[in-house]
Design a protein around this motif. Structure first.
Motif, PDB file in Angstrom:
ATOM      1  N   VAL A 234      68.594  48.984  63.237  1.00  0.00           N
ATOM      2  CA  VAL A 234      68.005  47.638  63.157  1.00  0.00           C
ATOM      3  C   VAL A 234      66.508  47.700  63.405  1.00  0.00           C
ATOM      4  O   VAL A 234      65.708  47.048  62.706  1.00  0.00           O
ATOM      5  CB  VAL A 234      68.696  46.690  64.160  1.00  0.00           C
ATOM      6  CG1 VAL A 234      67.909  45.393  64.307  1.00  0.00           C
ATOM      7  CG2 VAL A 234      70.107  46.387  63.719  1.00  0.00           C
ATOM      8  N   SER A 238      63.796  46.733  60.627  1.00  0.00           N
ATOM      9  CA  SER A 238      62.899  45.624  60.958  1.00  0.00           C
ATOM     10  C   SER A 238      61.442  46.063  60.891  1.00  0.00           C
ATOM     11  O   SER A 238      60.567  45.294  60.482  1.00  0.00           O
ATOM     12  CB  SER A 238      63.219  45.094  62.361  1.00  0.00           C
ATOM     13  OG  SER A 238      64.539  44.622  62.433  1.00  0.00           O
ATOM     14  N   LEU A 242      60.730  43.874  57.870  1.00  0.00           N
ATOM     15  CA  LEU A 242      60.193  42.664  58.488  1.00  0.00           C
ATOM     16  C   LEU A 242      58.818  42.856  59.100  1.00  0.00           C
ATOM     17  O   LEU A 242      58.248  41.904  59.641  1.00  0.00           O
ATOM     18  CB  LEU A 242      61.160  42.172  59.564  1.00  0.00           C
ATOM     19  CG  LEU A 242      62.585  41.861  59.101  1.00  0.00           C
ATOM     20  CD1 LEU A 242      63.432  41.384  60.267  1.00  0.00           C
ATOM     21  CD2 LEU A 242      62.579  40.839  57.986  1.00  0.00           C
ATOM     22  N   ASP A 244      57.928  44.359  61.813  1.00  0.00           N
ATOM     23  CA  ASP A 244      57.901  44.136  63.255  1.00  0.00           C
ATOM     24  C   ASP A 244      56.923  45.087  63.923  1.00  0.00           C
ATOM     25  O   ASP A 244      56.467  46.073  63.333  1.00  0.00           O
ATOM     26  CB  ASP A 244      59.303  44.316  63.843  1.00  0.00           C
ATOM     27  CG  ASP A 244      60.182  43.109  63.586  1.00  0.00           C
ATOM     28  OD1 ASP A 244      59.686  42.135  62.979  1.00  0.00           O
ATOM     29  OD2 ASP A 244      61.360  43.138  63.977  1.00  0.00           O
ATOM     30  N   VAL A 293      69.618  42.538  59.846  1.00  0.00           N
ATOM     31  CA  VAL A 293      68.238  42.380  59.386  1.00  0.00           C
ATOM     32  C   VAL A 293      68.154  41.300  58.312  1.00  0.00           C
ATOM     33  O   VAL A 293      67.241  40.458  58.321  1.00  0.00           O
ATOM     34  CB  VAL A 293      67.685  43.726  58.887  1.00  0.00           C
ATOM     35  CG1 VAL A 293      66.334  43.539  58.209  1.00  0.00           C
ATOM     36  CG2 VAL A 293      67.550  44.695  60.047  1.00  0.00           C
ATOM     37  N   LYS A 296      68.520  37.955  59.911  1.00  0.00           N
ATOM     38  CA  LYS A 296      67.272  37.561  60.563  1.00  0.00           C
ATOM     39  C   LYS A 296      66.216  37.134  59.554  1.00  0.00           C
ATOM     40  O   LYS A 296      65.408  36.237  59.813  1.00  0.00           O
ATOM     41  CB  LYS A 296      66.759  38.719  61.405  1.00  0.00           C
ATOM     42  CG  LYS A 296      65.521  38.410  62.225  1.00  0.00           C
ATOM     43  CD  LYS A 296      65.105  39.612  63.053  1.00  0.00           C
ATOM     44  CE  LYS A 296      63.846  39.313  63.870  1.00  0.00           C
ATOM     45  NZ  LYS A 296      63.422  40.497  64.684  1.00  0.00           N
ATOM     46  N   MET A 297      66.228  37.745  58.390  1.00  0.00           N
ATOM     47  CA  MET A 297      65.234  37.425  57.373  1.00  0.00           C
ATOM     48  C   MET A 297      65.484  36.051  56.747  1.00  0.00           C
ATOM     49  O   MET A 297      64.547  35.255  56.569  1.00  0.00           O
ATOM     50  CB  MET A 297      65.258  38.501  56.277  1.00  0.00           C
ATOM     51  CG  MET A 297      64.248  38.276  55.161  1.00  0.00           C
ATOM     52  SD  MET A 297      64.419  39.496  53.831  1.00  0.00           S
ATOM     53  CE  MET A 297      64.036  40.997  54.712  1.00  0.00           C
TER      54      MET A 297
END
Length: 466
Positions: A234, A238, A242, A244, A293, A296-297
């Protein structure tokens, strides 16, 4: 006649003139008389507008014995004392608020610890019931499909709890439509249902199916430990997808997870069922990480009601669209179901119920308590499964497997560190160093005071050096 208040409003200070007493006898009471300036005339005491009743009281107030201020009557002092008496009450209310805050935090922590035990026990129970089910019924995809259908109950359970807690008078259909805003302003249509639900439902089914296949090859302890690697995956996804924040300690944790996977595969050599089981467990962790993921997106801001709606929708999608896969596996003889009466419905229903309880606790626990406690509950399933394997199944773990499990669990714990853990740690160490320096300075001061006192007691004089 001008009262005391009018004198104060005009800006002149009230005056009190004293004349020699003609009579030394001090009567208890006097007849009232008004006026801004109080006087003693004909030996008879008079009561001022300030509410003074006798000569002794007037003299004591003039001399300031009672903290008397000119222009303030006894009634005003009583009001002031009452207003001053309200200050401790306000302090008490502040203390009660802080006490209530501490109590709420303590209850939240205790609830979180209880949630940790429930999450861990439900996940351990799910894994062990799967192992028991495989002894009489070896159809992992059908078990996964049957268990996923129970997600339909997620929204009815949420609605029942919501009605009990909030006393909301919304009907189930109204609440369902309200939570459908997760799919957009137009609500849920067939196109949006397939577009939004299909990828998540497929990843959900693959995660469960690969996890069950891994349990056919490995022990419950090994599979649960390898599944904990999803936390590292994860983080990597991410960071890549994402964008992060990059954290060095989490990179180290991801490397530790990969090291544990390699050691687990090497425990029995890179061949046979052990290697295949490790690959299946890692595949289950990978699909789980991808699911989280993507969730979360696209659905990261969803509340508990919307999440319950989404999981129930996935249950309907699984029941309607994925039902063809067990049929295909049945007719192709990949999974032999047998007659419906021969199926272990007790084990299967228990497994599906435990899986549903685990998912409910994970999603509800994140809202009610701290998310880190839910992750710790998942991690505690590793020693829980190990205890069951050793005590019930008499499994003997090799040194390599134990080392691999410990490395994976340690990497999982490193991934739980917050983003600002380094600055917080440095600040904490700096505070400790400051306290030690202050304590050392106080000790030096006390020792110097003691030395001087001893010197004076002995008749010596200590001269400080420049």
């Amino acid at each position: 006649m001008i009262s005391t208040e009018s004198v104060l409003e005009s800006g002149d200070q009230p005056c009190i003139a004293l004349e020699p007493l003609k009579n030394t006898h001090l009567p208890g009471k006097a007849t009232p008389a008004g006026g801004g300036c109080a006087a003693l005339a004909d030996g008879n005491p008079k009561v001022t507008a300030n509410g003074v009743h006798d000569i002794e009281d007037r003299i004591l107030r003039i001399t300031g014995y009672y903290g008397y201020n000119p222009g303030y009557s006894s009634h005003r002092r009583e009001d002031g004392s009452e207003s001053h008496a309200e200050t401790p009450g306000s302090e008490t209310s502040g203390e009660s608020q802080s006490y209530q805050t501490c109590t709420n935090a303590a209850l939240k922590v205790l609830g979180g610890l209880l949630m940790v035990l429930c999450v861990s026990s439900s996940w351990v129970g799910t894994t062990q019931v799967v192992k028991l089910t495989f002894q009489s019924f070896s159809c992992p995809f059908f078990i996964s499909w049957f268990s996923s259908n129970w997600n339909i109950l997620f929204f009815p359970i949420y609605y029942s709890g919501h009605m009990v807690i909030t006393r909301d008078k919304q009907t189930p259909i109204q609440k369902f439509r309200e939570c459908s805003k997760l799919f957009g302003e137009d609500g849920m249509t067939l196109k949006i249902l397939v577009k939004r639900t299909a990828p998540f439902s497929i990843l959900w089914t693959l995660t469960n199916y690969l996890y069950l296949l891994a349990l056919k090859k490995l022990t419950a302890t090994d599979v649960s430990a390898l599944y904990c690697c999803h936390k590292a995956f994860v983080f990597l996804l991410s960071w890549i997808v994402l964008k992060d924040r990059f954290m060095g300690v989490r990179i180290v944790a991801a490397i530790m997870a990969i090291t544990g996977i390699v050691m687990m595969a090497y425990a029995d050599g890179f061949h046979g069922d052990s290697f295949v089981g490790v690959a299946l467990a890692v595949g289950s962790a990978s699909t789980s990480a991808l699911y989280k993921v993507l969730f979360k997106m696209f659905l990261g801001s969803a509340n508990l009601g919307e999440v319950a709606h989404f999981l129930s929708t996935m249950g309907f999608f699984n029941l309607i669209f994925i039902s063809c896969v067990p049929l295909i596996l049945y007719f192709t003889r990949v999974e032999h179901l047998g007659s419906l009466s021969s199926l272990p419905w007790g084990y299967m229903c228990g497994l599906a119920g435990l899986w549903l309880v685990f998912n409910i606790l994970v999603h509800v626990g994140v809202v009610l308590t701290y998310p880190i406690l839910i992750s710790i509950g998942t991690l505690l399933s590793v020693p829980g499964n190990a205890a069951v394997d050793v005590l019930k199944h008499e499994v003997i773990f090799s040194v390599v497997r134990l080392a691999a499990t410990c490395i994976i669990c340690l990497g999982f714990l490193l991934l739980l560190l917050p983003e600002e853990w380094d600055s917080v740690t440095l600040r904490f160490l700096a505070n400790i160093a400051d306290k030690k320096s202050e304590e050392h300075g106080e000790e030096l001061t006390e020792s110097s005071v003691n030395t001087r006192s001893r010197s004076r007691a002995n008749g010596a004089v200590s001269i400080p050096l420049a």
